[in-house]
Design a protein around this motif. Structure first.
Motif, PDB file in Angstrom:
ATOM      1  N   ILE A 125     -44.979  57.971 -72.216  1.00  0.00           N
ATOM      2  CA  ILE A 125     -46.411  58.162 -71.958  1.00  0.00           C
ATOM      3  C   ILE A 125     -46.890  57.252 -70.830  1.00  0.00           C
ATOM      4  CG2 ILE A 125     -48.708  57.944 -72.988  1.00  0.00           C
ATOM      5  CD1 ILE A 125     -47.363  58.710 -75.682  1.00  0.00           C
ATOM      6  N   ALA A 126     -46.436  56.005 -70.834  1.00  0.00           N
ATOM      7  CA  ALA A 126     -46.879  55.044 -69.822  1.00  0.00           C
ATOM      8  C   ALA A 126     -46.536  55.513 -68.408  1.00  0.00           C
ATOM      9  CB  ALA A 126     -46.265  53.673 -70.092  1.00  0.00           C
ATOM     10  N   THR A 127     -45.360  56.089 -68.246  1.00  0.00           N
ATOM     11  CA  THR A 127     -44.943  56.566 -66.920  1.00  0.00           C
ATOM     12  C   THR A 127     -45.881  57.659 -66.423  1.00  0.00           C
ATOM     13  OG1 THR A 127     -42.643  56.048 -67.374  1.00  0.00           O
ATOM     14  CG2 THR A 127     -43.069  57.653 -65.631  1.00  0.00           C
ATOM     15  N   VAL A 128     -46.195  58.614 -67.275  1.00  0.00           N
ATOM     16  CA  VAL A 128     -47.055  59.732 -66.881  1.00  0.00           C
ATOM     17  C   VAL A 128     -48.466  59.243 -66.583  1.00  0.00           C
ATOM     18  CG1 VAL A 128     -48.084  61.896 -67.690  1.00  0.00           C
ATOM     19  CG2 VAL A 128     -45.674  61.440 -68.128  1.00  0.00           C
ATOM     20  N   VAL A 129     -49.009  58.392 -67.429  1.00  0.00           N
ATOM     21  CA  VAL A 129     -50.361  57.868 -67.222  1.00  0.00           C
ATOM     22  C   VAL A 129     -50.417  57.049 -65.937  1.00  0.00           C
ATOM     23  CG1 VAL A 129     -52.121  56.293 -68.154  1.00  0.00           C
ATOM     24  CG2 VAL A 129     -50.981  57.920 -69.664  1.00  0.00           C
ATOM     25  N   SER A 130     -49.418  56.240 -65.721  1.00  0.00           N
ATOM     26  CA  SER A 130     -49.357  55.411 -64.519  1.00  0.00           C
ATOM     27  C   SER A 130     -49.287  56.268 -63.258  1.00  0.00           C
ATOM     28  CB  SER A 130     -48.138  54.504 -64.591  1.00  0.00           C
ATOM     29  OG  SER A 130     -48.432  53.239 -64.121  1.00  0.00           O
ATOM     30  N   MET A 131     -48.438  57.274 -63.285  1.00  0.00           N
ATOM     31  CA  MET A 131     -48.316  58.144 -62.116  1.00  0.00           C
ATOM     32  C   MET A 131     -49.621  58.881 -61.837  1.00  0.00           C
ATOM     33  SD  MET A 131     -44.496  59.708 -62.712  1.00  0.00           S
ATOM     34  CE  MET A 131     -44.357  60.601 -61.170  1.00  0.00           C
ATOM     35  N   ARG A 132     -50.292  59.307 -62.886  1.00  0.00           N
ATOM     36  CA  ARG A 132     -51.523  60.086 -62.710  1.00  0.00           C
ATOM     37  C   ARG A 132     -52.678  59.214 -62.241  1.00  0.00           C
ATOM     38  NH1 ARG A 132     -55.003  62.314 -60.914  1.00  0.00           N
ATOM     39  NH2 ARG A 132     -56.520  63.657 -61.892  1.00  0.00           N
ATOM     40  N   THR A 152     -46.534  69.465 -71.138  1.00  0.00           N
ATOM     41  CA  THR A 152     -46.012  68.183 -71.639  1.00  0.00           C
ATOM     42  C   THR A 152     -46.694  67.025 -70.937  1.00  0.00           C
ATOM     43  OG1 THR A 152     -43.885  69.243 -72.075  1.00  0.00           O
ATOM     44  CG2 THR A 152     -43.909  66.832 -71.993  1.00  0.00           C
ATOM     45  N   VAL A 153     -46.900  67.157 -69.630  1.00  0.00           N
ATOM     46  CA  VAL A 153     -47.597  66.112 -68.876  1.00  0.00           C
ATOM     47  C   VAL A 153     -49.006  65.938 -69.423  1.00  0.00           C
ATOM     48  CG1 VAL A 153     -48.545  65.489 -66.610  1.00  0.00           C
ATOM     49  CG2 VAL A 153     -46.219  66.399 -66.786  1.00  0.00           C
ATOM     50  N   TYR A 154     -49.705  67.053 -69.643  1.00  0.00           N
ATOM     51  CA  TYR A 154     -51.071  66.969 -70.165  1.00  0.00           C
ATOM     52  C   TYR A 154     -51.106  66.368 -71.571  1.00  0.00           C
ATOM     53  CZ  TYR A 154     -52.757  69.687 -66.203  1.00  0.00           C
ATOM     54  OH  TYR A 154     -53.081  70.118 -64.941  1.00  0.00           O
ATOM     55  N   GLN A 155     -50.129  66.703 -72.403  1.00  0.00           N
ATOM     56  CA  GLN A 155     -50.066  66.132 -73.755  1.00  0.00           C
ATOM     57  C   GLN A 155     -49.875  64.617 -73.691  1.00  0.00           C
ATOM     58  OE1 GLN A 155     -46.850  68.318 -75.513  1.00  0.00           O
ATOM     59  NE2 GLN A 155     -48.178  70.002 -76.206  1.00  0.00           N
ATOM     60  N   ARG A 156     -48.989  64.176 -72.814  1.00  0.00           N
ATOM     61  CA  ARG A 156     -48.745  62.735 -72.685  1.00  0.00           C
ATOM     62  C   ARG A 156     -49.960  62.017 -72.098  1.00  0.00           C
ATOM     63  NH1 ARG A 156     -42.375  62.775 -70.755  1.00  0.00           N
ATOM     64  NH2 ARG A 156     -41.613  63.688 -72.689  1.00  0.00           N
ATOM     65  N   LEU A 157     -50.626  62.660 -71.157  1.00  0.00           N
ATOM     66  CA  LEU A 157     -51.858  62.067 -70.610  1.00  0.00           C
ATOM     67  C   LEU A 157     -52.903  61.916 -71.700  1.00  0.00           C
ATOM     68  CD1 LEU A 157     -52.213  63.888 -67.176  1.00  0.00           C
ATOM     69  CD2 LEU A 157     -51.780  61.451 -67.544  1.00  0.00           C
ATOM     70  N   LYS A 158     -53.051  62.943 -72.510  1.00  0.00           N
ATOM     71  CA  LYS A 158     -54.038  62.893 -73.593  1.00  0.00           C
ATOM     72  C   LYS A 158     -53.716  61.768 -74.583  1.00  0.00           C
ATOM     73  CE  LYS A 158     -56.197  65.664 -77.173  1.00  0.00           C
ATOM     74  NZ  LYS A 158     -56.255  66.958 -77.853  1.00  0.00           N
ATOM     75  N   LYS A 159     -52.451  61.650 -74.953  1.00  0.00           N
ATOM     76  CA  LYS A 159     -52.044  60.582 -75.876  1.00  0.00           C
ATOM     77  C   LYS A 159     -52.289  59.209 -75.258  1.00  0.00           C
ATOM     78  CE  LYS A 159     -48.511  63.126 -78.431  1.00  0.00           C
ATOM     79  NZ  LYS A 159     -47.082  63.254 -78.707  1.00  0.00           N
ATOM     80  N   GLY A 160     -51.931  59.067 -73.989  1.00  0.00           N
ATOM     81  CA  GLY A 160     -52.133  57.787 -73.311  1.00  0.00           C
ATOM     82  C   GLY A 160     -53.604  57.417 -73.205  1.00  0.00           C
ATOM     83  N   ILE A 161     -54.424  58.373 -72.838  1.00  0.00           N
ATOM     84  CA  ILE A 161     -55.868  58.113 -72.730  1.00  0.00           C
ATOM     85  C   ILE A 161     -56.438  57.724 -74.082  1.00  0.00           C
ATOM     86  CG2 ILE A 161     -58.099  59.231 -72.300  1.00  0.00           C
ATOM     87  CD1 ILE A 161     -56.609  60.847 -70.073  1.00  0.00           C
ATOM     88  N   ASN A 162     -56.000  58.412 -75.119  1.00  0.00           N
ATOM     89  CA  ASN A 162     -56.480  58.066 -76.466  1.00  0.00           C
ATOM     90  C   ASN A 162     -56.057  56.655 -76.865  1.00  0.00           C
ATOM     91  OD1 ASN A 162     -57.899  60.421 -76.914  1.00  0.00           O
ATOM     92  ND2 ASN A 162     -56.153  61.467 -77.838  1.00  0.00           N
ATOM     93  N   GLN A 163     -54.821  56.258 -76.534  1.00  0.00           N
ATOM     94  CA  GLN A 163     -54.355  54.901 -76.843  1.00  0.00           C
ATOM     95  C   GLN A 163     -55.218  53.869 -76.108  1.00  0.00           C
ATOM     96  OE1 GLN A 163     -50.201  54.334 -75.960  1.00  0.00           O
ATOM     97  NE2 GLN A 163     -49.507  55.745 -77.551  1.00  0.00           N
ATOM     98  N   ILE A 164     -55.463  54.121 -74.834  1.00  0.00           N
ATOM     99  CA  ILE A 164     -56.264  53.195 -74.032  1.00  0.00           C
ATOM    100  C   ILE A 164     -57.691  53.131 -74.571  1.00  0.00           C
ATOM    101  CG2 ILE A 164     -57.254  52.798 -71.732  1.00  0.00           C
ATOM    102  CD1 ILE A 164     -54.635  54.192 -70.650  1.00  0.00           C
ATOM    103  N   ARG A 165     -58.275  54.294 -74.827  1.00  0.00           N
ATOM    104  CA  ARG A 165     -59.643  54.358 -75.347  1.00  0.00           C
ATOM    105  C   ARG A 165     -59.757  53.597 -76.676  1.00  0.00           C
ATOM    106  NH1 ARG A 165     -60.821  59.979 -75.538  1.00  0.00           N
ATOM    107  NH2 ARG A 165     -61.455  59.778 -73.378  1.00  0.00           N
ATOM    108  N   ASN A 166     -58.817  53.827 -77.578  1.00  0.00           N
ATOM    109  CA  ASN A 166     -58.858  53.154 -78.876  1.00  0.00           C
ATOM    110  C   ASN A 166     -58.711  51.639 -78.728  1.00  0.00           C
ATOM    111  OD1 ASN A 166     -59.266  55.539 -80.252  1.00  0.00           O
ATOM    112  ND2 ASN A 166     -57.086  55.861 -80.612  1.00  0.00           N
ATOM    113  N   HIS A 167     -57.829  51.219 -77.838  1.00  0.00           N
ATOM    114  CA  HIS A 167     -57.633  49.767 -77.627  1.00  0.00           C
ATOM    115  C   HIS A 167     -58.926  49.123 -77.138  1.00  0.00           C
ATOM    116  CE1 HIS A 167     -55.927  45.955 -76.419  1.00  0.00           C
ATOM    117  NE2 HIS A 167     -56.476  46.126 -75.215  1.00  0.00           N
TER     118      HIS A 167
END
Length: 171
Positions: A125-132, A152-167
């Motif tokens: 997830i970190a790789t995809v979020v970082s690249m985007r 798959t890219v969009y799913q990983r972006l969504k998961k990453g954004i949710n992790q960041i938002r929650n943190h």
């Protein structure tokens, strides 16, 4: 009409500071930022429309951001960038943060988010979020480079954004 003016005045008093700081961060010019915020309120007044109370702040911030982005596009096309008035050292605009302070706050927040992505968000997830978001790459390009489906890219972006938002929500 008088009730609408009163509502708009209350919205102006309540949300002006954040709107102004947003505009300053985007435009880098206090006068242009004031004008941008005024344009948003002028639009509301002329359209005889106000956002719902519980969504007012979000709507106003998005409206001022969009107005500023449109101004930047216009300036880029015409080549007519406003000049930033010179500041004396330590000079500020009253009780409002200076553009440099607002930019420093934004830079600090982005640095903290970038650090969180690198250290706390799990792979892949970190790789995809970082690249985007850090490299400003398109989802299609990321999918091609990593050999993934766009979904798959969009799913990983969504998961990453949710992790960041929650943190950052928990702070």
């Amino acid at each position: 009409m008088n009730d609408e003016v009163t509502i708009i005045e209350r919205l102006f008093q309540r949300h002006y500071r954040r709107m102004f700081l947003t505009a300053c961060a985007l435009l880098g010019n206090d006068e242009e930022a004031r004008d941008a915020v005024s344009e948003v309120f002028l639009y509301m007044l002329s359209a005889r429309w106000t956002p719902e109370e519980q969504r007012a702040e979000a709507w106003l911030l998005v409206a001022v951001r969009n107005h500023c982005l449109n101004l930047l596009k216009h300036w880029r096309v015409t080549g007519e960038y406003p000049s930033r008035p010179p500041r004396r050292e330590g000079e500020t605009t009253g009780d409002v943060k200076s553009v440099d302070d607002a930019n420093a706050d934004v830079d600090s927040l982005y640095a903290e988010i970038e650090r969180y992505i690198q250290e706390e968000v799990t792979e892949p997830i970190a790789t995809v979020v970082s690249m985007r978001y850090m490299e400003q790459r398109r989802a299609e390009d990321i999918a091609t480079e990593l050999g993934l489906k766009r979904a798959t890219v969009y799913q990983r972006l969504k998961k990453g954004i949710n992790q960041i938002r929650n943190h950052f929500k928990e702070r």
